[in-house]
Design an enzyme around this catalytic site. Structure first.
Site: not given
Ligand code: PA5
Length: 479
Positions: A299, A320, A441
């Site tokens: 990310e 393997h 989303k």
């Molecule tokens: O790194 C990030 O910000 C995201 O991956 C969030 O952790 C993830 O989308 C979950 O979001 P939230 O804590 O708002 O539910």
């Protein structure tokens, strides 16, 4: 064999350098890395709104430990199971540390080996089967729920929470159910904050300036890990030590700053055409650490159609299955091994023992190993693999971690966060946002009929239905 005596983390990049000389690239890259590190430490530059985690472990987290202790004791006083509801950064770090420090076979003898309260996970997918099966087992426990969501609006945990809250309401009645629900969310706004205020759920917060995948040292990780009896003081101490080692102004040479060295080598290899980094761990206990690491780097790095693709592998198991590709597939990947020097487990109930290869009288061709420690076999497997892969053209890095303990996990996780932030900034991307995650989303919400997306619903349905349907159908039909 490197020993755990030195009790230091080390990054060995000899087998990367053997494949591709890195001195010039490192010299070229280090000025950007150092500039990025300074801006990260000063809280300036791209993504500065989300750099709170850098000094949090020193400046704020220790003060949080009292609240964490009080709340974790309260949860443990009436519950023998805690369902952590969350996704991405709200769950993966906790799962990584919990699984690394929990007996692999706790299920076989929970009394002796299971952590109490035991942690379960929910809200990290929308698959019916697993949630259904979780509901099957919760009746055997006296459970509480911990809902973790910074935004408070994420679909997967929100839906799982609804289902699990309904379960608690039905089983205990609304009043007692409310006393079993805890939340971690934004301190100022969001649906989950409002919900916890309305229903009186005790809530801890995720600081505004810390994003999900950098939040493991906030209440997000500290509370559930403390509930499970993991020593969060030591875990945090590891992170504090890693911060000290990473941020020091006198300490900016790659030889003495593994976080900077790692960031620089990743960026240099990427520039040289290595597009995939595989984190290779050598114990199944680190599988979830691989998942945490993939989210962190995936990310943070994957922006503007650039960035290393993070993959993970479990060795020797995957040698393997994927070993052939590592050795002779396309030369666009490098490997980063995670070697734990003292492998005698520290899990609850586990005995510390050295496993020696016994004399078995089997004539199976392995007599030459009689009397050796299994750890020695593991060590030579790592050395032999890294040499073979390097010979095959795979640059290979090796992290040495003294042992699987709260301290060293805290240290390693923090150092990876630091390397990730520095490396991204040095490449010119913002390593703290994730705008691309929204695309799926919007489509999903529109298809599910979200009222304010009515127009998109029509367009997306039309796009899905438009044109020829291309399918390949099996011949057999079960009647
Ligand atoms: O790194 C990030 O910000 C995201 O991956 C969030 O952790 C993830 O989308 C979950 O979001 P939230 O804590 O708002 O539910």
């Amino acid at each position: 064999m490197p020993t755990a005596d030195s009790k230091r983390i080390a990054l060995d990049w000899t087998k990367a350098h053997d494949v591709i000389p890195l001195e010039r690239q490192l010299n070229d890259t280090m000025p950007q890395i150092i500039a990025a590190k300074r801006s990260l430490c000063a809280g300036s530059g791209k993504g500065s709104d989300f750099m709170g985690w850098v000094h949090w472990v020193e400046d704020h987290a220790p003060k949080l430990l009292t609240d964490v202790k009080t709340l974790s004791e309260r949860i443990a006083s009436h519950s023998d199971a805690l369902v952590v509801v969350g996704i991405g950064g709200s769950l993966l770090g906790t799962k990584a540390v919990y699984e690394a420090l929990t007996h692999s076979f706790a299920i076989a003898n929970p009394t002796q080996f299971q952590r109490r309260p035991v942690l379960f996970w929910a809200g990290h997918h929308v698959a019916t089967d697993e949630l259904n099966e979780l509901l099957d087992v919760l009746d055997q426990f006296s459970p509480s729920l911990l809902v973790v969501s910074k935004s408070g609006t994420t679909t997967e945990p929100a839906l799982a929470f609804r289902v699990l809250k309904q379960y608690l309401d039905d089983r205990f009645g609304a009043r007692e159910a409310s006393a079993r629900i805890f939340a971690i969310t934004d301190p100022e706004s969001g649906t989950l904050l409002k919900l916890s205020q309305t229903h009186g759920y005790p809530a801890l917060s995720i600081p505004r300036n810390i994003g999900g995948r950098y939040s493991i040292f906030t209440a997000v990780g500290l509370l559930p890990l403390a509930v499970a009896g993991i020593n969060v003081n030591e875990f945090l101490e590891g992170a504090r030590q890693a911060r000290l080692d990473a941020v020091g102004e006198k300490n900016e040479a790659p030889e003495s700053n593994p976080a900077l060295c790692y960031a620089a080598i990743r960026n240099a290899l990427y520039k040289e055409g290595y597009k995939i980094e595989a984190l290779c761990h050598w114990t199944p206990k680190l599988r979830a650490v691989g998942e945490w690491w993939k989210q962190l780097f995936g990310e943070s790095d994957g922006k503007g159609n650039t960035g290393l693709f993070p993959a993970s592998a479990q060795f020797t198991t995957d040698l393997h299955s994927m070993g052939q590709y590592f050795q002779e597939g396309e030369r666009h990947l490098f490997a980063t091994h995670l070697r734990v020097l003292d492998e005698s487990s520290l899990s609850r109930g586990a005995q510390k023992r050295k496993i020696r290869i016994p004399q078995a009288g089997l004539a199976d061709g392995f007599d030459y190993l009689t009397g050796q420690n299994l750890e020695q076999v593991q060590h030579e497997a790592i050395s032999g693999t890294s040499l073979a892969h390097a010979d095959g053209g795979v640059p290979t890095l090796i992290w040495d971690i003294p042992e699987l303990s709260p301290f060293w996990l805290g240290y390693w996780l923090y150092m990876n966060m630091f390397a990730c932030g520095v490396g991204g900034l040095a490449r010119g991307v913002n390593p703290f946002d994730q705008p691309g995650v929204e695309a799926y989303k919007t489509n999903m919400f529109a298809l599910l009929g979200k009222p304010d997306l009515a127009e998109q619903t029509v367009q997306i349905r039309a796009r899905l239905e438009r044109g020829q349907r291309l399918r390949s159908l099996g011949l057999t039909q079960k009647r």
